[in-house]
Design a protein around this motif. Structure first.
Motif, short mmCIF file in Angstrom:
data_model
loop_
_atom_site.label_atom_id
_atom_site.label_comp_id
_atom_site.label_asym_id
_atom_site.label_seq_id
_atom_site.Cartn_x
_atom_site.Cartn_y
_atom_site.Cartn_z
N GLU A 78 36.12 48.57 36.58
CA GLU A 78 36.25 49.91 37.17
C GLU A 78 36.76 49.71 38.60
O GLU A 78 36.00 49.47 39.53
N HIS A 79 38.10 49.77 38.74
CA HIS A 79 38.72 49.37 40.01
C HIS A 79 38.32 50.23 41.20
O HIS A 79 38.14 49.72 42.30
N TYR A 80 38.16 51.54 41.01
CA TYR A 80 37.82 52.38 42.15
C TYR A 80 36.40 52.07 42.64
O TYR A 80 36.14 52.05 43.85
N ALA A 81 35.48 51.82 41.70
CA ALA A 81 34.11 51.46 42.11
C ALA A 81 34.13 50.14 42.89
O ALA A 81 33.41 50.00 43.89
N ARG A 82 34.95 49.20 42.45
CA ARG A 82 35.08 47.93 43.18
C ARG A 82 35.62 48.16 44.59
O ARG A 82 35.11 47.60 45.56
N ARG A 103 39.35 42.17 46.60
CA ARG A 103 40.35 41.35 45.89
C ARG A 103 40.42 41.72 44.42
O ARG A 103 41.51 41.84 43.86
N ILE A 104 39.27 41.88 43.79
CA ILE A 104 39.25 42.27 42.38
C ILE A 104 39.87 43.64 42.20
O ILE A 104 40.67 43.85 41.28
N ALA A 105 39.55 44.58 43.08
CA ALA A 105 40.13 45.92 42.99
C ALA A 105 41.65 45.86 43.10
O ALA A 105 42.37 46.52 42.34
N SER A 106 42.14 45.05 44.02
CA SER A 106 43.59 44.90 44.19
C SER A 106 44.22 44.30 42.94
O SER A 106 45.27 44.75 42.48
N ALA A 107 43.59 43.29 42.39
CA ALA A 107 44.12 42.65 41.18
C ALA A 107 44.13 43.62 40.01
O ALA A 107 45.08 43.63 39.20
N LEU A 108 43.11 44.45 39.90
CA LEU A 108 43.01 45.39 38.78
C LEU A 108 44.09 46.45 38.81
O LEU A 108 44.50 46.94 37.76
N VAL A 109 44.57 46.79 40.00
CA VAL A 109 45.65 47.78 40.09
C VAL A 109 47.01 47.15 40.26
O VAL A 109 48.01 47.83 40.44
N GLY A 110 47.04 45.81 40.22
CA GLY A 110 48.32 45.10 40.31
C GLY A 110 48.85 44.89 41.70
O GLY A 110 50.01 44.54 41.90
N ASP A 111 48.02 45.06 42.71
CA ASP A 111 48.42 44.85 44.11
C ASP A 111 47.94 43.47 44.54
O ASP A 111 46.93 43.32 45.22
N LEU A 112 48.68 42.45 44.15
CA LEU A 112 48.25 41.08 44.42
C LEU A 112 48.70 40.58 45.78
O LEU A 112 48.37 39.46 46.16
N ASP A 113 49.43 41.37 46.54
CA ASP A 113 49.94 40.95 47.85
C ASP A 113 49.00 41.43 48.96
O ASP A 113 49.45 41.93 49.98
N ARG A 114 47.69 41.24 48.82
CA ARG A 114 46.72 41.70 49.80
C ARG A 114 46.60 40.81 51.01
O ARG A 114 45.99 41.16 52.00
N ASP A 115 47.12 39.60 50.97
CA ASP A 115 46.94 38.64 52.07
C ASP A 115 47.49 39.23 53.31
O ASP A 115 47.26 39.50 54.27
#
Length: 115
Positions: A78-82, A103-115
């Motif tokens: 549940e990405h929004y809860a994360r 990080r998990i929330a970003s990965a779940l929505v496909g936003d892997l460029d969080r660095d």
């Protein structure tokens, strides 16, 4: 049993009332309605997530965290809860605990460029 305005009506009516309070930015009022609704239907994610959001916006961060942890335990994707759990922990200056959830929330929505 005496009822108040906050717990009066069917579950659907209370859900609608809670959403109206939330939309009007009366987060404490929304939380009062939602707390009873979540107690009545604890398995439903929607009311619990809105309760967590109401707690977050009314700076009841420990309560928000508790509700979000229940959601994430039941539904780890549940990405929004994360995301909201991460933000809630950040507001409590618990950045190290927040980071994995963000990080998990970003990965779940496909936003892997969080660095």
């Amino acid at each position: 049993m005496e009822t108040t305005y906050y717990d009066h009506g069917t579950a659907a009516e209370r859900w609608e009332r809670a959403r109206q309070f939330f939309d009007a930015k009366d987060y404490a009022g929304a939380a009062r309605v939602l707390a009873g609704l979540v107690e009545e239907v604890p398995e439903q994610t929607g009311p619990r997530l809105l309760l967590a959001r109401a707690y977050y916006h009314s700076a009841q961060l420990r309560r928000a965290e508790a509700e979000l942890r229940v959601i994430v335990e039941r539904d780890p994707v549940e990405h929004y809860a994360r995301l909201l759990l991460g933000r809630t922990l950040q507001r409590q200056a618990r950045d190290a605990e927040a980071e994995p959830h963000l990080r998990i929330a970003s990965a779940l929505v496909g936003d892997l460029d969080r660095d």
